[in-house]
Design a protein around this motif. Structure first.
Motif, short mmCIF file in Angstrom:
data_model
loop_
_atom_site.label_atom_id
_atom_site.label_comp_id
_atom_site.label_asym_id
_atom_site.label_seq_id
_atom_site.Cartn_x
_atom_site.Cartn_y
_atom_site.Cartn_z
N GLU A 1 -1.19 -3.55 4.63
CA GLU A 1 -2.14 -3.65 3.53
C GLU A 1 -1.42 -3.68 2.19
N PHE B 1 -7.87 -2.85 -1.36
CA PHE B 1 -6.79 -3.20 -0.44
C PHE B 1 -7.19 -4.43 0.35
N VAL B 2 -6.23 -5.30 0.66
CA VAL B 2 -6.42 -6.38 1.61
C VAL B 2 -5.26 -6.38 2.58
N ARG B 3 -5.48 -6.95 3.76
CA ARG B 3 -4.42 -7.03 4.77
C ARG B 3 -3.60 -8.29 4.56
N ARG C 1 -9.94 2.76 0.73
CA ARG C 1 -10.17 2.15 2.03
C ARG C 1 -11.63 2.35 2.44
N ALA D 1 0.82 -1.21 0.00
CA ALA D 1 0.00 0.00 0.00
C ALA D 1 0.85 1.26 0.00
N ALA E 1 -10.08 -1.45 3.88
CA ALA E 1 -9.61 -2.66 3.22
C ALA E 1 -10.74 -3.67 3.10
#
Length: 550
Positions: A481, A269-271, A510, A235, A512
């Motif tokens: 992220e 976004f993903v973690r 965001r 990110a 996420a």
């Protein structure tokens, strides 16, 4: 200066040096350290131990001084690792997992200039540790000499004992930060983790439930699916304005190429379950759909028969391929996922110039895949897992982008001038510019791939970062992220992703979407074609299902 004053000054310097050895802080984000106004309970305990030893046995001899110095050196080295690794990599040290990867890293670096750099680095580390030991041995000797006199010994014991009691009280009362975190607690935590990792009693429930894997994949209608894990694509490329500005043109070109090929691009976004390294944790989390946030869960996962995306696509008529240009040895763990074939560095047969530790450019790997496994006209659809390597730290040397993809597979894939400009020695003190350049290169070959295949077969391209770059590049307190982009022609798939939280375009927004393993379910749902809705009573009018009787 009298002998008494000199003795007091030497003792004060030794006490300060001992306390500094267990309390220093990192100068973020470098290899250097700086003092901080904190007290080490371990330094107090060392002083107390020396005072008690002197009272019981007299002044310690050289052998016992060396033992004390070795113990202090171990604590100082542990402190250094504890404060430096998070600054450089954005995550705490993990002796079990990081230690297991050290031989592999050394083997990758065991050729050419890399071998010389590794040897020089190891020599420098050994020299620094030796100097630390010599300094701490002097410190222990001076404190031990001071403890030889009754008056000084009593003063040292009283002060050290009082500090130890104050530490216990401050911990019990949570009374603010006067003491540095004990290094011994870090060692104890690592020891507990190693013991847990080696245990044979690990339970399957630590992994949590797997997703349903019930998707019929009908919305794909036989389209290839390429899951591209972009190494170190985090990110930070959007969050840091300087990085974002430098990459804007590359992103615009990618978006234009998607439109020009008749596809839409959506992003989120993903973690990631990891930061700055350990890419395999992110890979496993997505491919298995469970949270694989540490080495223990990863090892546990590989011992199970959990379903995976790979096996799910195989069960629905896909050839499952792993395109792994960074893999130089057998990968027995790959059997867990269920790939039909693993295209490693040997299978890719790259004969061009080598670029750093990883040798094979990502663009070449994708071109070779296209020319071989994805070339046959009458083949089955393919599910491809492609963990890239060019954007791996130290982000240099960086291959030149080759607009002529067919030339990549020839005897001379690049112009000599371009290779000469690209094979720069990594500059570990200035990683950020190299990082931005290598992400720009990734955008460029993705753009080129979309342009060259605009009228070719149908496919869905899933591009996801495995983790943020190291902390020195991602920035202080950077989130865990990573971006994910899905590029596809099929409106039903794209619309389903937007409904799930994706944003149209190349820029994610965001909050996420969730964790990396949540993305598995989202993709499966987007590829699934649910049965048509029925009006009330329609199924009754249709009657019971027909059964053919032989």
């Amino acid at each position: 200066m009298t002998a008494g004053v000199s003795h007091v000054l030497r003792l004060a310097a030794a006490l300060a040096a001992l306390n500094f050895a267990f309390t220093f802080e990192n100068v973020w984000p470098t290899l250097w350290v700086q003092p901080q106004l904190l007290v080490s309970v371990e330094a107090a305990l060392v002083v107390l131990a020396l005072a008690l030893y002197a009272r019981a046995f007299g002044a310690p001899g050289p052998r016992h001084v060396a033992i004390f110095a070795v113990a202090c050196t171990a604590l100082a080295v542990g402190r250094y690792a504890d404060v430096t690794v998070p600054a450089l990599f954005g995550r705490p040290i993990n002796l079990y997992w990081d230690g297991r990867q050290l031989p592999a890293v050394l083997s990758l670096a065991a050729d050419g200039r890399a071998a010389a750099s590794v040897a020089a680095g190891a020599g420098a580390v050994a020299a620094v540790v030796a100097l630390v030991y010599l300094g701490l041995r002097w410190t222990v000797r001076v404190i031990a000499d001071g403890a030889a006199t009754v008056r000084t010994r009593r003063g040292l014991a009283l002060a050290a004992g009082g500090l130890a009691a104050a530490f216990v009280a401050s911990e019990a009362l949570d009374a603010g930060r006067l003491f540095a975190a004990p290094v011994s607690a870090t060692y104890a935590k690592q020891a507990r983790f190693v013991a847990d990792a080696l245990s044979d009693t690990a339970a399957d429930e630590r992994l949590g439930p797997s997703p349903a894997f019930a998707s019929n994949l009908r919305r794909l209608d036989g389209a290839d699916v390429l899951v591209v894990f972009l190494e170190s694509y985090g990110a930070a490329t959007f969050d840091r304005p300087d990085y974002a500005r430098a990459l804007d043109a590359h992103r615009a070109a990618l978006a234009a190429a998607a439109r020009g090929s008749g596809r839409r691009i959506v992003s989120a976004f993903v973690r990631s379950p990891t930061f700055g390294g350990a890419s395999w944790l992110a890979h496993a989390s997505l491919l298995a759909g469970v949270d694989v946030g540490d080495a223990k869960r990863h090892d546990l996962l590989l011992t199970t028969r959990r379903p995976t995306l790979v096996r799910h696509f195989r069960d629905h008529g896909y050839d499952a391929l792993a395109l792994m240009p960074g893999l130089r040895a057998d990968w027995p763990e790959g059997a867990f996922y269920g790939f039909d074939a693993i295209l490693d560095s040997r299978a890719l047969a790259y004969t061009g110039p080598q670029f750093g530790f990883w040798r094979i450019p990502d663009q070449y790997a994708l071109a070779r895949l296209d020319a071989t496994a994805l070339h046959a006209h009458a083949r089955r659809p393919a599910f491809v897992f492609f963990p890239t390597i060019t954007s791996h730290i130290p982000f240099q040397p960086l291959p030149p982008y080759q607009p002529d993809w067919a030339r990549l597979l020839g005897d001379e894939p690049f112009d000599r001038e371009g290779v000469a400009r690209s094979t720069a020695i990594p500059d570990w003190d200035r990683l950020a510019p190299a990082y931005v350049a290598t992400i720009g290169y990734a955008y460029d070959w993705l753009t080129g791939y979309l342009r060259r295949s605009s009228a070719a077969r149908d496919y869905v391209l899933v591009v996801v970062g495995d983790h943020q770059p190291v902390g020195a590049v991602a920035g202080e307190r950077a989130p865990w992220e990573v971006p994910v982009h899905v590029i596809a022609r099929r409106a039903q798939i794209v619309d389903a992703l937007v409904a799930a939280g994706f944003r149209p375009g190349v820029a994610p927004a965001r909050p996420a979407l969730g964790a990396m393993h949540d993305l598995t379910r989202v993709l499966l749902d987007a590829f699934d074609e649910p049965p048509p809705l029925q009006l009330a009573g329609e199924s009754a009018r249709a009657g019971a299902p027909r059964v053919d009787v032989p």
